[in-house]
Write a protein that holds these residues in place. Structure first.
Motif, PDB file in Angstrom:
ATOM      1  N   ALA A 107       0.832  -1.207   0.000  1.00  0.00           N
ATOM      2  CA  ALA A 107       0.000   0.000   0.000  1.00  0.00           C
ATOM      3  C   ALA A 107       0.865   1.253   0.000  1.00  0.00           C
ATOM      4  CB  ALA A 107      -0.916  -0.001   1.229  1.00  0.00           C
ATOM      5  N   ALA A 108       1.964   1.225   0.763  1.00  0.00           N
ATOM      6  CA  ALA A 108       2.868   2.383   0.793  1.00  0.00           C
ATOM      7  C   ALA A 108       3.525   2.587  -0.564  1.00  0.00           C
ATOM      8  CB  ALA A 108       3.925   2.185   1.873  1.00  0.00           C
ATOM      9  N   ARG A 109       3.958   1.493  -1.177  1.00  0.00           N
ATOM     10  CA  ARG A 109       4.582   1.596  -2.502  1.00  0.00           C
ATOM     11  C   ARG A 109       3.615   2.231  -3.500  1.00  0.00           C
ATOM     12  NH1 ARG A 109       8.721  -0.866  -5.227  1.00  0.00           N
ATOM     13  NH2 ARG A 109       9.208  -2.125  -3.380  1.00  0.00           N
ATOM     14  N   THR A 110       2.379   1.764  -3.514  1.00  0.00           N
ATOM     15  CA  THR A 110       1.375   2.296  -4.445  1.00  0.00           C
ATOM     16  C   THR A 110       1.140   3.781  -4.193  1.00  0.00           C
ATOM     17  OG1 THR A 110       0.284   0.150  -4.579  1.00  0.00           O
ATOM     18  CG2 THR A 110      -1.020   2.087  -5.204  1.00  0.00           C
ATOM     19  N   ARG A 111       1.041   4.144  -2.940  1.00  0.00           N
ATOM     20  CA  ARG A 111       0.763   5.537  -2.560  1.00  0.00           C
ATOM     21  C   ARG A 111       1.919   6.455  -2.979  1.00  0.00           C
ATOM     22  NH1 ARG A 111      -0.585   4.179   2.047  1.00  0.00           N
ATOM     23  NH2 ARG A 111       1.361   4.521   3.204  1.00  0.00           N
ATOM     24  N   TRP A 112       3.118   6.074  -2.673  1.00  0.00           N
ATOM     25  CA  TRP A 112       4.270   6.930  -2.981  1.00  0.00           C
ATOM     26  C   TRP A 112       4.550   6.985  -4.486  1.00  0.00           C
ATOM     27  CZ3 TRP A 112       7.184  10.214  -0.049  1.00  0.00           C
ATOM     28  CH2 TRP A 112       6.924  10.229   1.325  1.00  0.00           C
ATOM     29  N   GLN A 113       4.345   5.892  -5.176  1.00  0.00           N
ATOM     30  CA  GLN A 113       4.548   5.919  -6.630  1.00  0.00           C
ATOM     31  C   GLN A 113       3.533   6.840  -7.307  1.00  0.00           C
ATOM     32  OE1 GLN A 113       4.416   1.736  -7.638  1.00  0.00           O
ATOM     33  NE2 GLN A 113       6.657   1.525  -7.486  1.00  0.00           N
ATOM     34  N   ALA A 114       2.305   6.920  -6.776  1.00  0.00           N
ATOM     35  CA  ALA A 114       1.302   7.837  -7.328  1.00  0.00           C
ATOM     36  C   ALA A 114       1.753   9.286  -7.123  1.00  0.00           C
ATOM     37  CB  ALA A 114      -0.045   7.604  -6.650  1.00  0.00           C
ATOM     38  N   TRP A 115       2.309   9.569  -5.927  1.00  0.00           N
ATOM     39  CA  TRP A 115       2.813  10.934  -5.689  1.00  0.00           C
ATOM     40  C   TRP A 115       3.998  11.230  -6.606  1.00  0.00           C
ATOM     41  CZ3 TRP A 115       2.811   9.771   0.233  1.00  0.00           C
ATOM     42  CH2 TRP A 115       1.497   9.857   0.722  1.00  0.00           C
ATOM     43  N   ALA A 116       4.821  10.231  -6.849  1.00  0.00           N
ATOM     44  CA  ALA A 116       5.974  10.425  -7.728  1.00  0.00           C
ATOM     45  C   ALA A 116       5.523  10.741  -9.150  1.00  0.00           C
ATOM     46  CB  ALA A 116       6.863   9.185  -7.704  1.00  0.00           C
ATOM     47  N   ARG A 117       4.480  10.069  -9.618  1.00  0.00           N
ATOM     48  CA  ARG A 117       3.986  10.347 -10.976  1.00  0.00           C
ATOM     49  C   ARG A 117       3.472  11.786 -11.079  1.00  0.00           C
ATOM     50  NH1 ARG A 117       2.074   5.003 -10.521  1.00  0.00           N
ATOM     51  NH2 ARG A 117       0.008   5.714  -9.856  1.00  0.00           N
ATOM     52  N   GLU A 118       2.759  12.233 -10.057  1.00  0.00           N
ATOM     53  CA  GLU A 118       2.252  13.608 -10.076  1.00  0.00           C
ATOM     54  C   GLU A 118       3.397  14.616 -10.084  1.00  0.00           C
ATOM     55  OE1 GLU A 118      -0.830  14.741  -7.340  1.00  0.00           O
ATOM     56  OE2 GLU A 118      -1.513  12.656  -7.152  1.00  0.00           O
ATOM     57  N   ALA A 173       3.331  16.635  -2.839  1.00  0.00           N
ATOM     58  CA  ALA A 173       4.396  16.836  -1.843  1.00  0.00           C
ATOM     59  C   ALA A 173       3.798  17.080  -0.462  1.00  0.00           C
ATOM     60  CB  ALA A 173       5.284  18.004  -2.258  1.00  0.00           C
ATOM     61  N   GLN A 174       2.690  17.779  -0.418  1.00  0.00           N
ATOM     62  CA  GLN A 174       2.022  18.030   0.866  1.00  0.00           C
ATOM     63  C   GLN A 174       1.519  16.728   1.491  1.00  0.00           C
ATOM     64  OE1 GLN A 174      -1.031  20.864  -0.139  1.00  0.00           O
ATOM     65  NE2 GLN A 174       0.437  22.421  -0.833  1.00  0.00           N
ATOM     66  N   GLU A 175       1.002  15.841   0.669  1.00  0.00           N
ATOM     67  CA  GLU A 175       0.538  14.552   1.193  1.00  0.00           C
ATOM     68  C   GLU A 175       1.725  13.708   1.660  1.00  0.00           C
ATOM     69  OE1 GLU A 175      -2.677  12.546  -1.040  1.00  0.00           O
ATOM     70  OE2 GLU A 175      -2.566  14.269  -2.396  1.00  0.00           O
ATOM     71  N   ALA A 176       2.820  13.765   0.901  1.00  0.00           N
ATOM     72  CA  ALA A 176       4.027  13.040   1.308  1.00  0.00           C
ATOM     73  C   ALA A 176       4.550  13.593   2.638  1.00  0.00           C
ATOM     74  CB  ALA A 176       5.099  13.165   0.222  1.00  0.00           C
ATOM     75  N   GLU A 177       4.497  14.913   2.761  1.00  0.00           N
ATOM     76  CA  GLU A 177       4.950  15.539   4.009  1.00  0.00           C
ATOM     77  C   GLU A 177       4.121  15.044   5.193  1.00  0.00           C
ATOM     78  OE1 GLU A 177       5.490  19.958   6.053  1.00  0.00           O
ATOM     79  OE2 GLU A 177       3.995  19.621   4.483  1.00  0.00           O
ATOM     80  N   ALA A 178       2.807  14.958   5.028  1.00  0.00           N
ATOM     81  CA  ALA A 178       1.941  14.513   6.119  1.00  0.00           C
ATOM     82  C   ALA A 178       2.325  13.114   6.587  1.00  0.00           C
ATOM     83  CB  ALA A 178       0.487  14.551   5.674  1.00  0.00           C
ATOM     84  N   GLU A 179       2.655  12.230   5.634  1.00  0.00           N
ATOM     85  CA  GLU A 179       3.046  10.873   6.031  1.00  0.00           C
ATOM     86  C   GLU A 179       4.402  10.877   6.739  1.00  0.00           C
ATOM     87  OE1 GLU A 179       3.562   6.430   4.109  1.00  0.00           O
ATOM     88  OE2 GLU A 179       1.983   7.791   3.457  1.00  0.00           O
ATOM     89  N   LEU A 180       5.326  11.667   6.235  1.00  0.00           N
ATOM     90  CA  LEU A 180       6.641  11.741   6.879  1.00  0.00           C
ATOM     91  C   LEU A 180       6.528  12.330   8.287  1.00  0.00           C
ATOM     92  CD1 LEU A 180       8.856  12.976   3.886  1.00  0.00           C
ATOM     93  CD2 LEU A 180       8.725  10.663   4.848  1.00  0.00           C
TER      94      LEU A 180
END
Length: 314
Positions: A107-118, A173-180
């Motif tokens: 699930a983490a891989r899918t989530r982060w790869q989607a952010w990477a594509r954006e 990036a904002q969503e990635a920040e929230a997870e970090l």
């Protein structure tokens, strides 16, 4: 019997008023014990790698200086759980051995790869570089903490837990920040707990080595005497016998320089005085007059603690 063993202050035993030489002598024995146990040896080398040898030994000697307090707290189960697990802070991470292992899931891989594509679809170099770093972090063989470190480096200002200025306007990036921001404090908590438990394991062995050395040399020290006094005055069955004899002799209690009292001494004294209060008290207690100034405490090497003065006032 335990009390009698603690109070065997006859001619075969020497009162060790200054334990500096004894502490210096215990290190060779202690390090030999660690070398013979793979787990303890790993703990010791990890502590030295983290703090440096000098500071690591200072930390262990600080625990040794408070050995009686440490043992009492340990016996009551307070030491092991003194630093909470990360799962207590972030319950959804409790299932992972390390909070950062949450990044190893599909699930983490899918989530982060989607952010990477954006981010990779943006025209600016900064989001594109962040996207590339995400792809590298999830393609490279790594454990959870290593992956978290790579993502933190890609998105956050160096040595700070905040999103880089040039990434702040991008939703991905904002969503990635929230997870970090959820993972990093939990990781620090987990690391603090691991450090605490490692130090506790090493401290137990050092305290035990010191006790063995004292037995072999026929030494008892002031903490031994203080612990025996606490045992006598805090144990319900024994305290009545002791208090009867104290009551017959003591009507007024004056303690000068009270700021140099250590917690164990105060606990023993408090156990006696507390027996007069409330239901089942032993009668009228002595008058108590305490004199001291916390700002003038000079006996920290004897485990004196100025906060004991505050406790006594309360």
């Amino acid at each position: 019997l335990a009390v009698l063993r603690q109070l065997r202050l006859h001619s075969a035993f020497e009162l060790l008023e200054d334990d500096a030489d004894a502490v210096a002598a215990v290190w060779r024995r202690y390090l030999r014990t660690l070398a013979g146990d793979a787990g303890l040896s790993a703990d010791y080398h990890a502590l030295v790698a983290q703090l440096g040898r000098h500071t690591a030994h200072q930390a262990l000697e600080a625990a040794l200086a408070r050995r009686v307090e440490f043992q009492l707290a340990d016996a009551a189960g307070h030491v092991e759980e003194a630093v909470a697990a990360a799962g207590a802070m972030v319950p959804e991470l409790a299932a992972f051995a390390h909070p950062a292992d949450a990044l190893l899931t599909d699930a983490a891989r899918t989530r982060w790869q989607a952010w990477a594509r954006e981010l990779g679809a943006e025209k600016n170099k900064t989001p594109q570089n962040a996207a590339a770093a995400v792809i590298d972090a999830f393609e490279a063989p790594a454990d959870g903490p290593q992956r978290l470190a790579a993502l933190r480096k890609a998105f956050f200002v160096a040595d700070e837990d905040r999103l880089s200025k040039n990434l702040q306007k991008f939703p991905a990036a904002q969503e990635a920040e929230a997870e970090l921001q959820r993972l990093l404090p939990a990781t620090r908590q987990q690391d603090a707990r691991a450090h605490h438990q490692r130090l506790a394991r090493l401290a137990r062995v050092l305290i035990d080595s010191f006790a063995q050395l004292k037995r072999e040399r026929g030494w008892v020290d002031m903490p031994d005497v203080e612990r025996a006094a606490l045992t006598l005055l805090a144990d319900h069955e024994l305290s009545a016998w002791v208090q009867q004899r104290l009551d017959a002799r003591t009507r007024h209690l004056l303690i000068d320089e009270f700021q140099d009292t250590n917690p164990l001494q105060w606990q023993a004294l408090h156990a006696w005085l507390q027996s007069y209060a409330g239901a089942g008290g032993g009668g009228e207690g002595p008058s108590v007059f305490i004199v001291g100034d916390p700002k003038q405490s000079i006996y920290r090497f004897r485990r004196a603690e100025p906060q004991v003065f505050i406790a006594a006032q309360q």
